[in-house]
Write a protein that holds these residues in place. Structure first.
Motif, mmCIF file in Angstrom:
data_model
loop_
_atom_site.group_PDB
_atom_site.id
_atom_site.type_symbol
_atom_site.label_atom_id
_atom_site.label_comp_id
_atom_site.label_asym_id
_atom_site.label_seq_id
_atom_site.Cartn_x
_atom_site.Cartn_y
_atom_site.Cartn_z
ATOM 1 N N ASN A 90 11.067 14.393 -5.652
ATOM 2 C CA ASN A 90 9.640 14.642 -5.449
ATOM 3 C C ASN A 90 9.163 15.736 -6.385
ATOM 4 O O ASN A 90 9.877 16.197 -7.268
ATOM 5 N N ALA A 91 7.924 16.183 -6.171
ATOM 6 C CA ALA A 91 7.316 17.161 -7.073
ATOM 7 C C ALA A 91 8.004 18.510 -7.015
ATOM 8 O O ALA A 91 7.986 19.260 -7.983
ATOM 9 N N ARG A 92 8.642 18.839 -5.880
ATOM 10 C CA ARG A 92 9.285 20.147 -5.769
ATOM 11 C C ARG A 92 10.621 20.179 -6.492
ATOM 12 O O ARG A 92 11.120 21.236 -6.804
ATOM 13 N N GLY A 93 11.228 19.042 -6.729
ATOM 14 C CA GLY A 93 12.541 19.042 -7.341
ATOM 15 C C GLY A 93 12.536 18.284 -8.649
ATOM 16 O O GLY A 93 11.729 18.507 -9.518
ATOM 17 N N GLY A 94 13.483 17.369 -8.787
ATOM 18 C CA GLY A 94 13.538 16.577 -9.990
ATOM 19 C C GLY A 94 14.196 17.267 -11.162
ATOM 20 O O GLY A 94 14.092 16.801 -12.297
ATOM 21 N N MET A 95 14.894 18.395 -10.957
ATOM 22 C CA MET A 95 15.525 19.091 -12.058
ATOM 23 C C MET A 95 16.732 18.328 -12.584
ATOM 24 O O MET A 95 17.137 18.528 -13.724
ATOM 25 N N GLY A 96 17.323 17.480 -11.763
ATOM 26 C CA GLY A 96 18.449 16.687 -12.237
ATOM 27 C C GLY A 96 18.045 15.781 -13.394
ATOM 28 O O GLY A 96 18.715 15.737 -14.436
ATOM 29 N N LYS A 97 16.947 15.063 -13.244
ATOM 30 C CA LYS A 97 16.433 14.210 -14.310
ATOM 31 C C LYS A 97 16.002 15.046 -15.509
ATOM 32 O O LYS A 97 16.280 14.696 -16.668
ATOM 33 N N ALA A 98 15.324 16.168 -15.249
ATOM 34 C CA ALA A 98 14.879 17.031 -16.337
ATOM 35 C C ALA A 98 16.063 17.637 -17.094
ATOM 36 O O ALA A 98 15.974 17.884 -18.302
ATOM 37 N N PHE A 99 17.176 17.881 -16.392
ATOM 38 C CA PHE A 99 18.377 18.423 -17.032
ATOM 39 C C PHE A 99 18.891 17.452 -18.101
ATOM 40 O O PHE A 99 19.184 17.852 -19.234
ATOM 41 N N PHE A 100 19.001 16.178 -17.770
ATOM 42 C CA PHE A 100 19.486 15.199 -18.735
ATOM 43 C C PHE A 100 18.465 14.978 -19.857
ATOM 44 O O PHE A 100 18.850 14.730 -21.011
ATOM 45 N N ASN A 101 17.170 15.069 -19.540
ATOM 46 C CA ASN A 101 16.164 14.974 -20.595
ATOM 47 C C ASN A 101 16.300 16.126 -21.583
ATOM 48 O O ASN A 101 16.158 15.944 -22.803
ATOM 49 N N THR A 102 16.561 17.318 -21.074
ATOM 50 C CA THR A 102 16.730 18.475 -21.943
ATOM 51 C C THR A 102 17.973 18.339 -22.811
ATOM 52 O O THR A 102 17.959 18.697 -23.995
ATOM 53 N N TRP A 161 16.693 24.485 -26.158
ATOM 54 C CA TRP A 161 16.879 24.391 -24.706
ATOM 55 C C TRP A 161 15.747 25.090 -23.959
ATOM 56 O O TRP A 161 15.261 24.597 -22.938
ATOM 57 N N ASN A 162 15.326 26.245 -24.455
ATOM 58 C CA ASN A 162 14.288 27.025 -23.775
ATOM 59 C C ASN A 162 12.883 26.706 -24.267
ATOM 60 O O ASN A 162 11.924 27.367 -23.849
ATOM 61 N N THR A 204 10.305 11.855 -19.471
ATOM 62 C CA THR A 204 10.800 12.703 -20.551
ATOM 63 C C THR A 204 10.525 14.183 -20.306
ATOM 64 O O THR A 204 10.574 14.980 -21.231
ATOM 65 N N THR A 205 10.238 14.557 -19.082
ATOM 66 C CA THR A 205 9.956 15.954 -18.761
ATOM 67 C C THR A 205 11.219 16.789 -18.902
ATOM 68 O O THR A 205 12.258 16.471 -18.326
ATOM 69 N N VAL A 206 11.131 17.877 -19.664
ATOM 70 C CA VAL A 206 12.274 18.764 -19.854
ATOM 71 C C VAL A 206 12.249 19.848 -18.781
ATOM 72 O O VAL A 206 11.290 19.994 -18.020
ATOM 73 N N MET A 207 13.307 20.649 -18.732
ATOM 74 C CA MET A 207 13.469 21.607 -17.642
ATOM 75 C C MET A 207 12.411 22.705 -17.673
ATOM 76 O O MET A 207 11.940 23.150 -16.626
ATOM 77 N N THR A 208 12.043 23.169 -18.864
ATOM 78 C CA THR A 208 11.033 24.221 -18.931
ATOM 79 C C THR A 208 9.701 23.749 -18.375
ATOM 80 O O THR A 208 8.998 24.511 -17.704
ATOM 81 N N ARG A 209 9.352 22.495 -18.632
ATOM 82 C CA ARG A 209 8.101 21.940 -18.081
ATOM 83 C C ARG A 209 8.237 21.725 -16.575
ATOM 84 O O ARG A 209 7.283 21.972 -15.819
ATOM 85 N N GLN A 210 9.405 21.304 -16.128
ATOM 86 C CA GLN A 210 9.608 21.066 -14.705
ATOM 87 C C GLN A 210 9.545 22.369 -13.918
ATOM 88 O O GLN A 210 9.047 22.406 -12.789
ATOM 89 N N ILE A 211 10.037 23.466 -14.509
ATOM 90 C CA ILE A 211 9.955 24.765 -13.837
ATOM 91 C C ILE A 211 8.506 25.174 -13.644
ATOM 92 O O ILE A 211 8.132 25.733 -12.609
#
Length: 384
Positions: free
Chosen positions: A168-180, A314-315, A331-338
């Protein structure tokens, strides 16, 4: 006497102590982020991370059980239970409690409060309570109780489960991790490959205009990244690249090549000239010299740039926002997801701390694994 061989001047110990203090101060934000990533939102809002390892006194709003759980004891109707177990809290010790937000510490643990028509309520130090009345209770949600309790240190993995595995909107860092990772690895490898060939040519091959080309590359180091983003995006759209991984790889490659060529060229110039000349006498071609001699000897410089390029990509947030389509989240990366985790009101601090630490974990591993080559690569060409 201070200069006697084998003795250390007093200033040396002062330098060591100063360096140790600076290292501790530099590490404190990272340690605080790590500890906060295992804490709940209530803990973060009520106390600092440096108090996480010690029992804490905090005020907590809880409720008694509802009227559905009442039992009859003689002429009395009774609701009993334990406030900590009922709310799913870590067992603690209650010192004060109250039923009004104006006076949350009106009663000591073990005292009985007469709530008139509502009934009589007693809260023990262990969290056990007894709510009794002559008439049946009609409190569908239970009576509010403000407790001041000393709770032991509590840590949870829930933040990491939410960050890594939630979709959901609060998480999703797993997908963003692989995108990064998809963005960072090619954006680190491609400029190293190109820059290594260019640096060898500028260091050991004679051709017209070499000095001007070196000066041009050095001048590119001062070109602001922000000025080139929109023109480069327009060029990508015109030639059909558009927004996507290919566009962001090319952008990071273009912005990273000047520094890569500069570092590698300075290092290769400092390599022993006799080795290269002997290889040419033995009949080795430039490509053989480059692959068999130059590349193995240039590993410190290659690793040094790899650290810089990896950390930068990465950052990165700006380049990813310009060259990646993230409206679908694919294609959302981790910095955008944060940034998304903050929400419109800037909340979810426990999730934000966890996501930030997940984001810096990989760069920390890369840096500590290759840091022994960093100084050697940076000092390339500074000493003859």
């Amino acid at each position: 006497m201070d200069n006697i061989a084998g003795s250390k001047p007093t200033l040396t110990w002062a330098v060591h102590i100063s360096v140790a203090i600076l290292v501790v101060l530099w590490m404190m934000p990272t340690v605080g982020l790590l500890i906060s990533s295992f804490r709940t939102a209530d803990q973060i809002s009520t106390s600092g991370w440096w108090k996480a390892l010690f029992p804490q006194e905090q005020s907590i709003l809880v409720r008694t059980a509802s009227s559905d759980d009442q039992t009859q004891d003689g002429d009395l109707w009774v609701i009993e239970g334990n406030l900590f177990a009922q709310e799913g809290l870590e067992q603690g010790e209650i010192s004060r409690w109250g039923v009004s937000s104006r006076d949350i510490a009106a009663y000591a643990a073990g005292e009985t409060a007469d709530l008139e028509e509502v009934g009589r309520l007693m809260v023990a130090q262990s969290g056990d309570y007894r709510f009794e009345n002559e008439a049946p209770f009609e409190t569908a949600r239970g009576e509010r109780i403000y407790i001041t309790a000393v709770t032991p240190p509590e840590f949870t993995w829930d933040n990491y489960r939410t960050v890594l595995f939630s979709s959901n909107a609060r998480g999703g860092m797993g997908k963003a991790f692989f995108n990064t990772m998809t963005v960072t690895i090619p954006a680190t490898v491609i400029p190293i490959l190109i820059a290594a060939f260019a640096a060898y040519a500028l260091a050991w091959m004679d051709f017209p205009g070499r000095a001007l080309l070196i000066a041009f590359i050095v001048a590119l180091l001062v070109v602001p990244l922000q000025l080139a983003l929109i023109p480069l995006l327009k060029l990508h759209l015109q030639i059909g690249i558009g927004k996507g991984y290919l566009g962001v790889w090319l952008a990071h490659t273009g912005f990273g090549l000047p520094l890569a060529i500069y570092l590698l060229r300075n290092y290769m110039v400092g390599l022993p000239k006799d080795i290269i000349e002997n290889a040419r006498v033995d009949g080795a071609t430039d490509f053989q010299i480059f692959t068999k001699i130059i590349l193995p000897l240039s590993f410190p410089a290659l690793a040094s740039f790899a650290i810089f390029q990896f950390l930068w990509t990465w950052n990165d947030l700006l380049v990813a926002m310009v060259f990646l389509i993230d409206s679908t989240g694919e294609t959302t990366v981790m910095t955008r997801q944060i940034v998304e985790l903050l929400g419109t009101r800037g909340g979810n601090w426990e999730i934000l701390a966890t996501a930030a630490f997940v984001s810096i974990a990989v760069p920390l591993v890369v840096f500590f694994a290759m840091q022994k080559y960093l100084v050697r690569g940076l000092l390339a060409g500074s000493v003859k």
